[in-house]
Design a protein around this motif. Sequence first.
Motif, PDB file in Angstrom:
ATOM      1  N   GLY A 184       0.836  -1.206   0.000  1.00  0.00           N
ATOM      2  CA  GLY A 184       0.000   0.000   0.000  1.00  0.00           C
ATOM      3  C   GLY A 184       0.870   1.255   0.000  1.00  0.00           C
ATOM      4  O   GLY A 184       2.106   1.168   0.017  1.00  0.00           O
ATOM      5  N   ASP A 185       0.223   2.412  -0.013  1.00  0.00           N
ATOM      6  CA  ASP A 185       0.955   3.676  -0.053  1.00  0.00           C
ATOM      7  C   ASP A 185       1.509   4.027   1.328  1.00  0.00           C
ATOM      8  O   ASP A 185       0.922   3.681   2.352  1.00  0.00           O
ATOM      9  CB  ASP A 185       0.012   4.828  -0.459  1.00  0.00           C
ATOM     10  N   ASP A 186       2.597   4.743   1.318  1.00  0.00           N
ATOM     11  CA  ASP A 186       3.165   5.265   2.552  1.00  0.00           C
ATOM     12  C   ASP A 186       3.431   6.760   2.330  1.00  0.00           C
ATOM     13  O   ASP A 186       4.159   7.085   1.390  1.00  0.00           O
ATOM     14  CB  ASP A 186       4.467   4.516   2.844  1.00  0.00           C
ATOM     15  N   PRO A 187       2.874   7.665   3.109  1.00  0.00           N
ATOM     16  CA  PRO A 187       1.961   7.463   4.233  1.00  0.00           C
ATOM     17  C   PRO A 187       0.615   6.880   3.794  1.00  0.00           C
ATOM     18  O   PRO A 187       0.171   7.114   2.674  1.00  0.00           O
ATOM     19  CB  PRO A 187       1.778   8.878   4.801  1.00  0.00           C
ATOM     20  N   THR A 188       0.017   6.132   4.706  1.00  0.00           N
ATOM     21  CA  THR A 188      -1.237   5.439   4.413  1.00  0.00           C
ATOM     22  C   THR A 188      -2.385   6.433   4.267  1.00  0.00           C
ATOM     23  O   THR A 188      -2.617   7.231   5.174  1.00  0.00           O
ATOM     24  CB  THR A 188      -1.578   4.492   5.578  1.00  0.00           C
ATOM     25  N   PRO A 189      -3.101   6.397   3.153  1.00  0.00           N
ATOM     26  CA  PRO A 189      -4.272   7.293   3.031  1.00  0.00           C
ATOM     27  C   PRO A 189      -5.396   6.878   3.998  1.00  0.00           C
ATOM     28  O   PRO A 189      -5.406   5.744   4.469  1.00  0.00           O
ATOM     29  CB  PRO A 189      -4.736   7.062   1.582  1.00  0.00           C
ATOM     30  N   VAL A 190      -6.297   7.790   4.258  1.00  0.00           N
ATOM     31  CA  VAL A 190      -7.480   7.446   5.068  1.00  0.00           C
ATOM     32  C   VAL A 190      -8.726   7.599   4.206  1.00  0.00           C
ATOM     33  O   VAL A 190      -8.711   8.323   3.217  1.00  0.00           O
ATOM     34  CB  VAL A 190      -7.621   8.324   6.338  1.00  0.00           C
ATOM     35  N   MET A 191      -9.778   6.903   4.574  1.00  0.00           N
ATOM     36  CA  MET A 191     -11.001   6.948   3.757  1.00  0.00           C
ATOM     37  C   MET A 191     -11.973   8.020   4.274  1.00  0.00           C
ATOM     38  O   MET A 191     -12.585   8.731   3.497  1.00  0.00           O
ATOM     39  CB  MET A 191     -11.665   5.564   3.767  1.00  0.00           C
ATOM     40  N   SER A 192     -12.124   8.092   5.601  1.00  0.00           N
ATOM     41  CA  SER A 192     -13.138   9.007   6.150  1.00  0.00           C
ATOM     42  C   SER A 192     -12.546  10.386   6.424  1.00  0.00           C
ATOM     43  O   SER A 192     -11.372  10.506   6.794  1.00  0.00           O
ATOM     44  CB  SER A 192     -13.675   8.440   7.466  1.00  0.00           C
ATOM     45  N   PHE A 193     -13.389  11.411   6.278  1.00  0.00           N
ATOM     46  CA  PHE A 193     -12.965  12.762   6.655  1.00  0.00           C
ATOM     47  C   PHE A 193     -12.719  12.834   8.165  1.00  0.00           C
ATOM     48  O   PHE A 193     -12.056  13.744   8.644  1.00  0.00           O
ATOM     49  CB  PHE A 193     -14.011  13.801   6.228  1.00  0.00           C
ATOM     50  N   MET A 194     -13.277  11.877   8.900  1.00  0.00           N
ATOM     51  CA  MET A 194     -13.065  11.836  10.349  1.00  0.00           C
ATOM     52  C   MET A 194     -11.974  10.819  10.709  1.00  0.00           C
ATOM     53  O   MET A 194     -11.691  10.596  11.875  1.00  0.00           O
ATOM     54  CB  MET A 194     -14.375  11.429  11.054  1.00  0.00           C
ATOM     55  N   GLY A 195     -11.435  10.138   9.706  1.00  0.00           N
ATOM     56  CA  GLY A 195     -10.532   9.017   9.976  1.00  0.00           C
ATOM     57  C   GLY A 195      -9.116   9.462  10.289  1.00  0.00           C
ATOM     58  O   GLY A 195      -8.712  10.588  10.011  1.00  0.00           O
ATOM     59  N   SER A 196      -8.362   8.523  10.874  1.00  0.00           N
ATOM     60  CA  SER A 196      -6.938   8.802  11.076  1.00  0.00           C
ATOM     61  C   SER A 196      -6.175   7.500  10.895  1.00  0.00           C
ATOM     62  O   SER A 196      -6.730   6.409  11.042  1.00  0.00           O
ATOM     63  CB  SER A 196      -6.692   9.390  12.455  1.00  0.00           C
ATOM     64  N   ARG A 197      -4.893   7.659  10.551  1.00  0.00           N
ATOM     65  CA  ARG A 197      -4.054   6.475  10.305  1.00  0.00           C
ATOM     66  C   ARG A 197      -3.953   5.593  11.539  1.00  0.00           C
ATOM     67  O   ARG A 197      -3.780   4.382  11.415  1.00  0.00           O
ATOM     68  CB  ARG A 197      -2.644   6.919   9.904  1.00  0.00           C
ATOM     69  N   ASP A 198      -4.056   6.194  12.733  1.00  0.00           N
ATOM     70  CA  ASP A 198      -3.920   5.388  13.969  1.00  0.00           C
ATOM     71  C   ASP A 198      -5.020   4.341  14.079  1.00  0.00           C
ATOM     72  O   ASP A 198      -4.886   3.374  14.813  1.00  0.00           O
ATOM     73  CB  ASP A 198      -4.048   6.274  15.224  1.00  0.00           C
ATOM     74  N   GLN A 199      -6.134   4.567  13.373  1.00  0.00           N
ATOM     75  CA  GLN A 199      -7.235   3.598  13.488  1.00  0.00           C
ATOM     76  C   GLN A 199      -6.958   2.333  12.685  1.00  0.00           C
ATOM     77  O   GLN A 199      -7.592   1.320  12.876  1.00  0.00           O
ATOM     78  CB  GLN A 199      -8.509   4.203  12.902  1.00  0.00           C
ATOM     79  N   HIS A 200      -6.040   2.436  11.703  1.00  0.00           N
ATOM     80  CA  HIS A 200      -5.849   1.311  10.799  1.00  0.00           C
ATOM     81  C   HIS A 200      -5.234   0.114  11.512  1.00  0.00           C
ATOM     82  O   HIS A 200      -4.291   0.279  12.284  1.00  0.00           O
ATOM     83  CB  HIS A 200      -4.919   1.700   9.647  1.00  0.00           C
ATOM     84  N   PRO A 201      -5.728  -1.071  11.201  1.00  0.00           N
ATOM     85  CA  PRO A 201      -5.048  -2.256  11.733  1.00  0.00           C
ATOM     86  C   PRO A 201      -3.734  -2.478  10.977  1.00  0.00           C
ATOM     87  O   PRO A 201      -3.369  -1.674  10.104  1.00  0.00           O
ATOM     88  CB  PRO A 201      -6.049  -3.378  11.446  1.00  0.00           C
ATOM     89  N   GLN A 202      -3.067  -3.591  11.278  1.00  0.00           N
ATOM     90  CA  GLN A 202      -1.803  -3.920  10.593  1.00  0.00           C
ATOM     91  C   GLN A 202      -1.998  -3.877   9.072  1.00  0.00           C
ATOM     92  O   GLN A 202      -3.030  -4.323   8.568  1.00  0.00           O
ATOM     93  CB  GLN A 202      -1.418  -5.335  11.030  1.00  0.00           C
ATOM     94  N   GLN A 203      -1.019  -3.328   8.354  1.00  0.00           N
ATOM     95  CA  GLN A 203      -1.107  -3.261   6.890  1.00  0.00           C
ATOM     96  C   GLN A 203      -0.366  -4.451   6.274  1.00  0.00           C
ATOM     97  O   GLN A 203       0.666  -4.882   6.788  1.00  0.00           O
ATOM     98  CB  GLN A 203      -0.510  -1.942   6.395  1.00  0.00           C
ATOM     99  N   VAL A 204      -0.913  -4.981   5.189  1.00  0.00           N
ATOM    100  CA  VAL A 204      -0.323  -6.196   4.598  1.00  0.00           C
ATOM    101  C   VAL A 204      -0.024  -5.992   3.113  1.00  0.00           C
ATOM    102  O   VAL A 204      -0.481  -5.029   2.499  1.00  0.00           O
ATOM    103  CB  VAL A 204      -1.258  -7.422   4.765  1.00  0.00           C
ATOM    104  N   CYS A 205       0.674  -6.971   2.562  1.00  0.00           N
ATOM    105  CA  CYS A 205       1.064  -6.923   1.156  1.00  0.00           C
ATOM    106  C   CYS A 205       0.044  -7.687   0.295  1.00  0.00           C
ATOM    107  O   CYS A 205      -0.486  -8.704   0.735  1.00  0.00           O
ATOM    108  CB  CYS A 205       2.434  -7.582   1.037  1.00  0.00           C
ATOM    109  N   CYS A 206      -0.221  -7.202  -0.906  1.00  0.00           N
ATOM    110  CA  CYS A 206      -0.984  -7.970  -1.895  1.00  0.00           C
ATOM    111  C   CYS A 206       0.024  -8.429  -2.949  1.00  0.00           C
ATOM    112  O   CYS A 206       1.180  -7.987  -2.961  1.00  0.00           O
ATOM    113  CB  CYS A 206      -2.063  -7.098  -2.532  1.00  0.00           C
ATOM    114  N   TYR A 207      -0.402  -9.299  -3.828  1.00  0.00           N
ATOM    115  CA  TYR A 207       0.515  -9.870  -4.823  1.00  0.00           C
ATOM    116  C   TYR A 207      -0.142  -9.864  -6.199  1.00  0.00           C
ATOM    117  O   TYR A 207      -1.366  -9.775  -6.311  1.00  0.00           O
ATOM    118  CB  TYR A 207       0.879 -11.304  -4.435  1.00  0.00           C
ATOM    119  N   VAL A 208       0.699  -9.967  -7.222  1.00  0.00           N
ATOM    120  CA  VAL A 208       0.156 -10.033  -8.581  1.00  0.00           C
ATOM    121  C   VAL A 208       0.724 -11.272  -9.273  1.00  0.00           C
ATOM    122  O   VAL A 208       1.927 -11.542  -9.204  1.00  0.00           O
ATOM    123  CB  VAL A 208       0.549  -8.776  -9.406  1.00  0.00           C
TER     124      VAL A 208
END
Length: 620
Positions: free
Chosen positions: A220-244
Amino acid sequence: MEFPDRFDVIVIGGGHAGTEAALAAARMGSRTLLLTHNIETLGQMSCNPAIGGIGKSHLVKEIDALGGAMAQATDRAGIQFRVLNSRKGPAVRATRAQADRVLYKAAIREVLENQPNLTIFQQAADDLIVEGDQVCGVVTQTGIRFTAANVVLTTGTFLGGVIHMGLKNHAGGRAGDPPAIALAQRLRELPFNVGRLKTGTPPRIDSRSVDFSVMQEQWGDDPTPVMSFMGSRDQHPQQVCCYVTRTTEETHDIIRSGFDRSPMFAGDIEGVGPRYCPSIEDKVNRFADKDSHQIFVEPEGLTVNELYPNGISTSLPFDIQLKAVRSIPGFENAHITRPGYAIEYDYLNPQDLRHTLETKFIGGLYFAGQINGTTGYEEAGAQGLLAGINAALRAQEKDAWYPRRDEAYLGVLVDDLITMGTSEPYRMFTSRAEYRLILREDNADLRLTETGHRLGLVDETRWQRFNAKREAIAVERQRLDRTHVHPNTPEAERANQYLNKPLQKEHTLADLLRRPEIVYSHIADISGEQANEIVAGQVEIEVKYEGYISRQEAEIDRLRRNENLPLPVDLDYDAVGGLSNEIKQKLKDVRPETVAQASRIQGVTPAAISQLLVHLKKRD
Ligand code: FAD
């Protein structure tokens, strides 16, 4: 049995449309009942646990701006966040999050459980109580009668649902869930136009059986984007890798060997599928010259081993699915935990709806979500919110509300559906909106939160944070407009580092920011003052795109002013440039009296109206 409590609004279905509808109605103070098959599946993601993406994140952020739950749940459940199209213009930038499906469901459930005015009840709705042309309530499978003058139907893929895998099929609402048969029959008795659509899902794979070393990593992107206008990165759980990874020629041969047992090719499925999300057998058949298709391998959560192989949705028989999967690099020893399948279901022609999503034939009855021919959680959630709002407004005898096409993607979505209908699953794209530069994902709150507050959808915390942001943007904008940089000063020297040509005369900071080589961080350096990241981003877009934005605003004004412009009865529509033959024919058939009337003809697009206005102007 008659249920003793009365409700203002009943919402049937606890999917993405139903949960947003119920929350909106309850937030607006209406006594709301959410009636759903199974409380355990509230907020369940039937397909890929991903929220957002191009065109879709615009809807998620609009739901959020109006106080809805989807974006905040995504911030609490997202295990990978990316901004798509980040190198392109702000109009088409979109946030996408891969979610942990368990965390997402839990987040939605928590919001629902804590919402005042909202009652949840688990039971299938089998019948609608209709008196004359008004809905009066709902009857459940065991005969419990709930009364309310406003009912929102959000039954997703469940109406008359049939699940296909190979030449075998059975009734179902989605894998593991029952279909809604009695309700589907009842709706066919009422004066609605019912059609069939289909959608499909890929087999899921146990990550422990996968060799990731041969796949391409995608973080994912670093810094991690947030979805909600009220959201913050601290709310996000552990970030993981996807594959292609990719399909191979062998995969395609195996898939072709199953064509004779494909329900799609054998004609067992009559419903049309999503054009932009075709099954792998469809892709192999239609694009026979391609020897490989990309597959995004996406984890379904932090506490489960299941992977979602995005790109190989299929309804081929299981033996073919297994062989095909095992021919893909990295999946040689893959264990399929759930087979892929297709589902066919009833949808109701959305042309039977008003802009509020209330049906034209039965007062107080609203349809929202996949039932209206759309596909996707975001499209469903947005419609649910709108239907919930209008059901509550109707219960409170207040005027209806819906956004125009130039105010929100939600406006585009609903206007497209009700004016043009749909014969295939409808998904949102930025290209569907004429005023893309105004309807950006980053300014959804600036476009809608004030309305949300007026309607009673936005809580005090959000309202205060919104006002502070709006104020900060105005202050920063004023600073850039009023701060001058003079040649031969320390500020000018700093500016010259970034400018293609040294500064010759006095300029405001806003003037400098308009230059293509200058970005906001340069302005911060030049002036020695810096706004926060969100305010800076907003001001940068406003200043850099000011010309385009004001042109779009002028165009919107012009269209609005011209709505009552008369159209001559003898207008030669063949002479109007840029109109398709189909639109010309429709205009010739109806011969509308005004531009407004022309714009309401089914299939006459806003772009066609623009052409018509240009023609009228030339003619004068
Ligand atoms: P749903 O999420 O389906 O929710 C409907 C809810 O209503 C459920 O809780 C159900 O239990 C309840 N319900 C139904 N009938 C009754 C009743 N009579 N009484 C009480 N409760 C009832 N979207 C994409 O964007 N891309 C895809 O590729 C894609 N693939 C899909 C594949 C499959 C197999 C399925 C099933 C869905 C797929 N989707 C896809 C669609 C996505 O899941 C839906 O767009 C989204 O979930 C629609 O939300 P909704 O709220 O309208 O309905």
